[in-house]
Design a protein around this motif. Structure first.
Motif, PDB file in Angstrom:
ATOM      1  N   ILE A   1       0.826  -1.211   0.000  1.00 19.01           N
ATOM      2  CA  ILE A   1       0.000   0.000   0.000  1.00 19.01           C
ATOM      3  C   ILE A   1       0.859   1.259   0.000  1.00 19.01           C
ATOM      4  CG2 ILE A   1      -1.665   1.362   1.339  1.00 19.01           C
ATOM      5  CD1 ILE A   1      -2.958  -1.269   2.208  1.00 19.01           C
ATOM      6  N   LEU A   2       1.774   1.375   0.946  1.00 23.42           N
ATOM      7  CA  LEU A   2       2.501   2.633   1.103  1.00 23.42           C
ATOM      8  C   LEU A   2       3.534   2.865   0.004  1.00 23.42           C
ATOM      9  CD1 LEU A   2       2.874   2.640   4.977  1.00 23.42           C
ATOM     10  CD2 LEU A   2       1.461   4.165   3.587  1.00 23.42           C
ATOM     11  N   ALA A   3       4.052   1.806  -0.603  1.00 22.03           N
ATOM     12  CA  ALA A   3       5.037   1.984  -1.674  1.00 22.03           C
ATOM     13  C   ALA A   3       4.395   2.413  -2.984  1.00 22.03           C
ATOM     14  CB  ALA A   3       5.825   0.693  -1.888  1.00 22.03           C
TER      15      ALA A   3
ATOM     16  N   GLY B   1       3.517  11.422   2.740  1.00 25.75           N
ATOM     17  CA  GLY B   1       2.896  11.836   1.486  1.00 25.75           C
ATOM     18  C   GLY B   1       3.445  13.142   0.961  1.00 25.75           C
ATOM     19  N   THR B   2       4.773  13.296   1.014  1.00 26.22           N
ATOM     20  CA  THR B   2       5.397  14.560   0.601  1.00 26.22           C
ATOM     21  C   THR B   2       6.335  14.378  -0.595  1.00 26.22           C
ATOM     22  OG1 THR B   2       7.115  14.217   2.291  1.00 26.22           O
ATOM     23  CG2 THR B   2       5.227  15.604   2.882  1.00 26.22           C
ATOM     24  N   ARG B   3       6.139  13.334  -1.387  1.00 24.80           N
ATOM     25  CA  ARG B   3       6.970  13.128  -2.566  1.00 24.80           C
ATOM     26  C   ARG B   3       6.802  14.305  -3.531  1.00 24.80           C
ATOM     27  NH1 ARG B   3       9.356   8.863  -4.730  1.00 24.80           N
ATOM     28  NH2 ARG B   3       8.243   7.320  -3.445  1.00 24.80           N
TER      29      ARG B   3
ATOM     30  N   ILE C   1      15.937   9.535  -0.664  1.00 25.62           N
ATOM     31  CA  ILE C   1      15.865   9.773  -2.108  1.00 25.62           C
ATOM     32  C   ILE C   1      14.693   9.017  -2.717  1.00 25.62           C
ATOM     33  CG2 ILE C   1      17.026   9.316  -4.311  1.00 25.62           C
ATOM     34  CD1 ILE C   1      19.678   9.922  -2.877  1.00 25.62           C
ATOM     35  N   LEU C   2      14.560   7.736  -2.377  1.00 26.81           N
ATOM     36  CA  LEU C   2      13.505   6.922  -2.982  1.00 26.81           C
ATOM     37  C   LEU C   2      12.109   7.357  -2.536  1.00 26.81           C
ATOM     38  CD1 LEU C   2      15.049   3.317  -2.867  1.00 26.81           C
ATOM     39  CD2 LEU C   2      14.927   4.915  -4.796  1.00 26.81           C
ATOM     40  N   CYS C   3      11.993   7.932  -1.354  1.00 23.85           N
ATOM     41  CA  CYS C   3      10.668   8.306  -0.834  1.00 23.85           C
ATOM     42  C   CYS C   3      10.250   9.728  -1.187  1.00 23.85           C
ATOM     43  CB  CYS C   3      10.636   8.168   0.692  1.00 23.85           C
ATOM     44  SG  CYS C   3      10.762   6.473   1.296  1.00 23.85           S
ATOM     45  N   ASN C   4      11.226  10.584  -1.554  1.00 23.59           N
ATOM     46  CA  ASN C   4      10.888  11.992  -1.709  1.00 23.59           C
ATOM     47  C   ASN C   4      11.071  12.554  -3.110  1.00 23.59           C
ATOM     48  OD1 ASN C   4      10.243  13.060   1.149  1.00 23.59           O
ATOM     49  ND2 ASN C   4      12.096  11.839   1.459  1.00 23.59           N
TER      50      ASN C   4
ATOM     51  N   LEU D   1      12.273  -1.244  -0.249  1.00 28.12           N
ATOM     52  CA  LEU D   1      13.043  -0.460  -1.217  1.00 28.12           C
ATOM     53  C   LEU D   1      12.805  -0.962  -2.640  1.00 28.12           C
ATOM     54  CD1 LEU D   1      16.490  -0.080   0.595  1.00 28.12           C
ATOM     55  CD2 LEU D   1      14.612   1.575   0.526  1.00 28.12           C
ATOM     56  N   VAL D   2      12.830  -2.273  -2.812  1.00 30.01           N
ATOM     57  CA  VAL D   2      12.591  -2.853  -4.135  1.00 30.01           C
ATOM     58  C   VAL D   2      11.184  -2.510  -4.624  1.00 30.01           C
ATOM     59  CG1 VAL D   2      12.296  -5.030  -5.398  1.00 30.01           C
ATOM     60  CG2 VAL D   2      14.287  -4.701  -3.921  1.00 30.01           C
ATOM     61  N   ALA D   3      10.191  -2.594  -3.730  1.00 32.44           N
ATOM     62  CA  ALA D   3       8.812  -2.279  -4.107  1.00 32.44           C
ATOM     63  C   ALA D   3       8.694  -0.837  -4.587  1.00 32.44           C
ATOM     64  CB  ALA D   3       7.868  -2.522  -2.930  1.00 32.44           C
ATOM     65  N   ILE D   4       9.383   0.079  -3.914  1.00 30.63           N
ATOM     66  CA  ILE D   4       9.338   1.480  -4.332  1.00 30.63           C
ATOM     67  C   ILE D   4       9.902   1.637  -5.742  1.00 30.63           C
ATOM     68  CG2 ILE D   4      10.206   3.805  -3.876  1.00 30.63           C
ATOM     69  CD1 ILE D   4      10.282   3.024  -0.879  1.00 30.63           C
TER      70      ILE D   4
END
Length: 335
Positions: A126-128, A172-174, A209-212, A249-252
């Motif tokens: 869900i979150l990724a 939720g700040t990407r 980096i991957l989240c934003n 990380l892979v899911a993102i």
């Protein structure tokens, strides 16, 4: 909208008596009619349980419109009735269809965090994969439905860098729509160093980096990483990290590249590698049914040779099978 409202209320009034009469017959005597697929648009089948005709409107109208038009009392009464009269995985499907998208995500996250055991893979799926707006809406729904803060629950129920990355995603700040080739090369170098050094600080920079970064920015970062390291980022993460942090990380990365392909992979994994993992299959089919399920079906068949419809039909059975197939739908060649 006014015509929809008029038609809907008129039909609700006429159906309320019919639903009550059907329930008096007993569920067992009419299960054979429970699931019927009906073609609503040229491209998509929807799910209609004949003795719960109110669900027609939860499917025919978009869920956002349905939430506005149908009085809460109808939804709550029907959901309670479904819970009381159905059982097992079939009940999970039927009840799940009653939730608007954000409320369904909140429902799944709550049970993943507050169940007997934390369901990390549900949190990852869900979150990724959700957008900033979807995350904002699910947090609002989570607070409304359970009087609890999603980020606080993630903080208390998970740990380590896995928790930190989930918390980052849950903000939720990407960035959206922004891409800078110059900083892409810098970010790629940071990712490469993080895969080499693997210190706590490097792990934090990796997940930041991957989240934003925006999806557009990350596409360039992934290309730069390939040029710098000679290795695909997913392979590098798999080589350097393990556990749920690595899976997240892979899911993102996979969701940035192509969400339908990610969910096709997750469905195939759930169906074939876990002997049909019901919760995962149900969650993905319902959550993606109004978003990209048709594309997921295409990716599934392209990648694995068999259709999603075929595999569900092979592994599921009974009315549960009928419900999943009605949601999944299928082309003529899938039957």
């Amino acid at each position: 909208m006014n015509q929809k409202r008029t038609n809907l209320y008129s039909l609700l009034a006429s159906l309320s008596t019919a639903i009550s009469q059907v329930l008096l017959k007993g569920v067992g005597s009419i299960l054979k009619d429970l699931c019927s697929p009906i073609l609503v648009t040229p491209s998509q089948f929807i799910f209609i349980p004949s003795q719960r005709k109110l669900l027609i409107f939860l499917s025919c109208f978009s869920q956002s419109v349905t939430a506005e038009l149908i009085p809460c009392v109808f939804v709550k009464d029907l959901m309670a009735d479904l819970k009381d009269n159905l059982s097992h995985h079939f009940k999970e499907v039927m009840v799940g269809l009653m939730y608007p998208p954000a409320s369904y995500d909140a429902h799944e996250l709550w049970h993943a965090l507050k169940g007997v055991n934390t369901e990390e893979q549900c949190l990852i799926d869900i979150l990724a994969s959700r957008s900033n707006m979807e995350i904002f809406q699910m947090k609002e729904a989570y607070l409304t439905q359970y009087n609890s803060d999603l980020q606080q629950d993630i903080d208390s129920e998970t740990s380590g860098h896995f928790r930190d990355t989930l918390m980052n995603l849950a903000q939720g700040t990407r960035m959206e729509g922004y891409a800078d080739p110059a900083t892409a090369a810098q970010d790629a170098m940071i990712l490469w160093e993080a895969c080499q050094q693997r210190t706590g600080e490097h792990k934090n920079m990796l997940q930041m980096i991957l989240c934003n970064r925006s999806y557009q920015q990350l596409w360039m970062v992934f290309q730069e990483f390939q040029s710098i390291s000679g290795q695909d980022l997913v392979d590098a993460i798999n080589d350097c990290y393990d556990g749920y942090f690595q899976e997240l990380l892979v899911a993102i990365v996979l969701c940035v590249r192509d969400k339908p392909s990610y969910f096709a992979y997750r469905l195939h994994h759930a169906i074939h590698d876990f002997g049909f993992h019901n919760k995962t299959v149900i969650r993905i089919l319902i959550a993606r049914s109004e978003i990209d399920l048709m594309t997921i079906r295409q990716r599934y068949k392209e990648r694995y040779g068999k259709s999603l419809f075929h595999d569900i039909k092979h592994f599921a059975s009974g009315h549960y099978e009928s419900a999943l197939l009605a949601i999944c739908a299928g082309d003529v060649e899938d039957y």
